[in-house]
Design a protein around this motif. Structure first.
Motif, PDB file in Angstrom:
ATOM      1  N   GLY A  21       0.812  -1.215   0.000  1.00 40.07           N
ATOM      2  CA  GLY A  21       0.000   0.000   0.000  1.00 40.07           C
ATOM      3  C   GLY A  21       0.844   1.263   0.000  1.00 40.07           C
ATOM      4  O   GLY A  21       0.534   2.232  -0.682  1.00 40.07           O
ATOM      5  N   ILE A  22       1.925   1.246   0.768  1.00 39.61           N
ATOM      6  CA  ILE A  22       2.777   2.435   0.920  1.00 39.61           C
ATOM      7  C   ILE A  22       3.826   2.456  -0.189  1.00 39.61           C
ATOM      8  O   ILE A  22       4.590   1.496  -0.332  1.00 39.61           O
ATOM      9  CB  ILE A  22       3.509   2.389   2.289  1.00 39.61           C
ATOM     10  CG1 ILE A  22       2.499   2.301   3.439  1.00 39.61           C
ATOM     11  CG2 ILE A  22       4.433   3.589   2.444  1.00 39.61           C
ATOM     12  CD1 ILE A  22       1.695   3.527   3.676  1.00 39.61           C
ATOM     13  N   ASP A  52      -6.213  -0.541  -6.390  1.00 38.75           N
ATOM     14  CA  ASP A  52      -5.993  -1.267  -7.648  1.00 38.75           C
ATOM     15  C   ASP A  52      -4.815  -0.666  -8.411  1.00 38.75           C
ATOM     16  O   ASP A  52      -4.230  -1.318  -9.280  1.00 38.75           O
ATOM     17  CB  ASP A  52      -7.255  -1.222  -8.524  1.00 38.75           C
ATOM     18  CG  ASP A  52      -8.407  -1.964  -7.870  1.00 38.75           C
ATOM     19  OD1 ASP A  52      -8.141  -2.805  -6.993  1.00 38.75           O
ATOM     20  OD2 ASP A  52      -9.568  -1.679  -8.229  1.00 38.75           O
ATOM     21  N   HIS A  53      -4.510   0.561  -8.113  1.00 37.70           N
ATOM     22  CA  HIS A  53      -3.355   1.229  -8.719  1.00 37.70           C
ATOM     23  C   HIS A  53      -2.100   1.029  -7.874  1.00 37.70           C
ATOM     24  O   HIS A  53      -1.023   0.691  -8.398  1.00 37.70           O
ATOM     25  CB  HIS A  53      -3.681   2.728  -8.842  1.00 37.70           C
ATOM     26  CG  HIS A  53      -2.561   3.568  -9.371  1.00 37.70           C
ATOM     27  ND1 HIS A  53      -2.158   4.735  -8.771  1.00 37.70           N
ATOM     28  CD2 HIS A  53      -1.748   3.412 -10.442  1.00 37.70           C
ATOM     29  CE1 HIS A  53      -1.152   5.264  -9.446  1.00 37.70           C
ATOM     30  NE2 HIS A  53      -0.884   4.485 -10.466  1.00 37.70           N
ATOM     31  N   ILE A  73      -2.169  -1.529 -14.036  1.00 39.82           N
ATOM     32  CA  ILE A  73      -2.730  -0.188 -14.216  1.00 39.82           C
ATOM     33  C   ILE A  73      -1.568   0.797 -14.142  1.00 39.82           C
ATOM     34  O   ILE A  73      -0.972   0.979 -13.083  1.00 39.82           O
ATOM     35  CB  ILE A  73      -3.780   0.122 -13.133  1.00 39.82           C
ATOM     36  CG1 ILE A  73      -4.942  -0.858 -13.261  1.00 39.82           C
ATOM     37  CG2 ILE A  73      -4.262   1.566 -13.243  1.00 39.82           C
ATOM     38  CD1 ILE A  73      -5.923  -0.787 -12.116  1.00 39.82           C
ATOM     39  N   ASP A  74      -1.245   1.364 -15.291  1.00 43.23           N
ATOM     40  CA  ASP A  74      -0.058   2.208 -15.386  1.00 43.23           C
ATOM     41  C   ASP A  74      -0.484   3.607 -15.818  1.00 43.23           C
ATOM     42  O   ASP A  74      -1.233   3.762 -16.783  1.00 43.23           O
ATOM     43  CB  ASP A  74       0.901   1.591 -16.419  1.00 43.23           C
ATOM     44  CG  ASP A  74       2.291   2.188 -16.334  1.00 43.23           C
ATOM     45  OD1 ASP A  74       2.428   3.313 -15.805  1.00 43.23           O
ATOM     46  OD2 ASP A  74       3.242   1.540 -16.808  1.00 43.23           O
ATOM     47  N   VAL A  83      -8.774   7.333 -13.794  1.00 40.96           N
ATOM     48  CA  VAL A  83      -9.387   7.945 -12.604  1.00 40.96           C
ATOM     49  C   VAL A  83      -9.179   7.007 -11.422  1.00 40.96           C
ATOM     50  O   VAL A  83      -9.451   5.799 -11.522  1.00 40.96           O
ATOM     51  CB  VAL A  83     -10.898   8.177 -12.819  1.00 40.96           C
ATOM     52  CG1 VAL A  83     -11.536   8.735 -11.551  1.00 40.96           C
ATOM     53  CG2 VAL A  83     -11.125   9.137 -13.987  1.00 40.96           C
ATOM     54  N   LEU A  84      -8.682   7.567 -10.327  1.00 39.53           N
ATOM     55  CA  LEU A  84      -8.391   6.749  -9.143  1.00 39.53           C
ATOM     56  C   LEU A  84      -9.225   7.243  -7.973  1.00 39.53           C
ATOM     57  O   LEU A  84      -9.125   8.417  -7.586  1.00 39.53           O
ATOM     58  CB  LEU A  84      -6.897   6.837  -8.827  1.00 39.53           C
ATOM     59  CG  LEU A  84      -5.999   6.386  -9.995  1.00 39.53           C
ATOM     60  CD1 LEU A  84      -4.548   6.755  -9.757  1.00 39.53           C
ATOM     61  CD2 LEU A  84      -6.145   4.882 -10.238  1.00 39.53           C
TER      62      LEU A  84
END
Ligand code: SF4
Length: 494
Positions: A195-196, A270-271, A287-288, A409-410
């Motif tokens: 996550g980080i 997801d990113h 996802i780039d 979009v995130l």
């Protein structure tokens, strides 16, 4: 004895960041390593600003450090150059100060007496001192395995290897219990791992701490989902107690805005997860952001992580949107619910690197192309009010609608609690209305011998709270297994 006038002699100085052009082009940590000698001198000066208050609000209480970090004590030790004793006192309350020194937004600094007035020059740079003590501790070999002398003969399973699970595991191992940590991912660390982003905390920082836990005797099993790969019956049979530290990773979604189902609209994790995996060498992320117009929705930590990640992936543009107005410039400003940071805007290093932040705006629609991929966002200026029941509502303040280019979009609009997992069904546990796992005053869930801590209990929160709850649940488990415990318990269940 601390110098009560130190803060008048030395201005607060935050750690320097690497030049934007350098740091935005790689994944290394944002902050500059000034070298051991310069760091020693700079941090000792910052520690010398501490007044050693009679009532140190930084140290505990509702606004200070949940761990009860002995801030004035180690500030004075650092001021005097006694790094070894400072390390000892810091580790007495915090299992992982190198994590909090890098990741915690430092409620201790917001609570510092020196944040009361502008004339005081700002709070003591506690977080900077903490990270320096932690880093010096590792560099000088002061962090050693602390093995238990007498085995208890009791076995504990910890489910989840994020900061709460690791803190609980380390405390319980040191108390003599045989602890096994189960992690469903292929690598350990939970949010700290996937996550980080690296630019906030490089994974080698996590790996060296994991090595210490292994050396102390904690066992780890990766790629194992408890409740699936190990049944609840097997878990109960093999272990005398179970600690659930499974996090609260169910991302809040926005299913009501038209166009949400277009390709290119994703939840933040997801990113972030594939981006972190790519840094671990797992290949190109699914996802780039490279070459794309990226819009991050949500103004918190996770949004800033997506923002900085998109910049490093080579996004064509990055814009971060927030429904709330510009963060308050003064701590007594009640216009917005942003975390209060004394007198400065709640910005993140990523925001200096590229892109733009937009406040007091809301998405009306995600607009797609014929192929079903998002291409634009319809935006409207808004204000956030409270309705008669006290609920926050978003009210448009203009008829005008703006179109913003967006092909990635995130959604970083928070977390709704614990993900659905067979383990909870198997244990017969139901989630609260907040999506968390409830417990009694002894951290024990409705399933006897099963305890909970961290985000799974508290909801998504700070790393410092995760560690504090991990330490506290260890005390509760130790008491459950042996009848009493000498382990510290810095916080109580909420
Ligand atoms: Fe030092 Fe600030 Fe804590 Fe007082 S509140 S002891 S000045 S860090």
């Amino acid at each position: 004895m601390a110098d009560p006038y130190g803060f008048l002699k030395h201005p607060r100085q935050d750690a320097k960041k690497r030049p934007v052009a350098d740091r935005a082009a790689d994944w290394h940590e944002v902050y500059l390593d000034p070298g051991a000698e310069a760091r020693d001198q700079q941090v000792r000066t910052q520690a010398a600003r501490c007044m050693d208050c009679g009532i140190p609000f930084c140290h505990s209480g509702s606004a200070g450090c949940p761990l009860g970090n002995l801030v004035p004590e180690w500030n004075d030790l650092v001021r005097r150059g006694d790094w070894e004793l400072a390390s000892d006192r810091l580790h007495a309350t915090n299992n992982f100060p190198e994590f909090t020194g890098r990741l915690c937004p430092a409620p201790c600094e917001a609570a510092c007496v020196l944040s009361i007035s502008h004339d005081a020059g700002g709070p003591v740079a506690i977080k900077r001192v903490e990270q320096a003590i932690a880093d010096v501790s590792w560099e000088q070999g002061l962090v050693r395995p602390a093995r238990a002398h007498v085995p208890s003969g009791r076995k504990v399973a910890v489910v989840g290897s994020g900061p709460a699970g690791l803190a609980a595991a380390q405390q319980l191992t040191r108390a003599g219990h045989e602890v096994t940590v189960f992690e469903r991912d292929d690598r350990l660390g939970g949010l700290l791992r996937y996550g980080i982003p690296e630019f906030k905390m490089e994974k080698k920082v996590l790996d060296r701490r994991l090595a210490q836990l292994r050396n102390e005797g904690t066992r780890f099993v990766t790629g194992c989902e408890v409740g699936v790969d190990v049944t609840v019956e097997q878990l109960r049979e093999r272990f005398d107690a179970v600690v659930l530290a499974v996090g609260a990773l169910r991302g809040r979604d926005d299913r009501t805005t038209p166009g949400r189902d277009l390709d290119g609209v994703h939840l933040a994790m997801d990113h972030l997860v594939p981006a972190n995996r790519a840094c671990e060498g797992d290949g190109a992320p699914a996802i780039d952001a490279a070459g794309r117009h990226v819009v991050v929705i949500g103004g918190g930590d996770t949004g800033a992580d997506c923002y900085g990640t998109a910049v490093r992936q080579g996004a064509a543009s990055v814009v971060q949107l927030d429904q709330y107005p510009t963060p308050p410039a003064k701590r007594d400003d009640e216009r917005s619910p942003w975390p209060v940071w004394p007198w400065v805007l709640r910005t993140y290093p990523a925001h200096e690197e590229a892109g733009e932040r937009r406040f007091a705006v809301a998405v009306e629609e995600f607009v797609g192309d014929e192929a079903g991929h998002v291409r634009q966002i319809k935006l409207r200026k808004v204000r956030v009010e409270r309705d008669a029941s006290g609920r926050r509502v978003v009210v448009p303040v203009t008829e005008e609608v703006e179109l913003l280019p967006a092909d990635l979009v995130l959604l970083a609009i928070g977390f709704e609690g614990v993900e659905h997992m067979p383990l909870l069904d198997g244990l017969g546990l139901r989630l609260t209305s907040r999506g968390t796992i409830s417990c009694g005053s002894d951290w024990q869930t409705q399933a006897p011998g099963v305890f909970v801590c961290g985000d799974a209990h508290r909801g998504a929160s700070l790393v410092v709270w995760a560690i504090a709850e991990g330490r506290s649940v260890a005390n509760a488990v130790d008491t459950y297994l042996t009848g009493s415990s000498d382990l510290p318990s810095p916080v109580i269940p909420n």
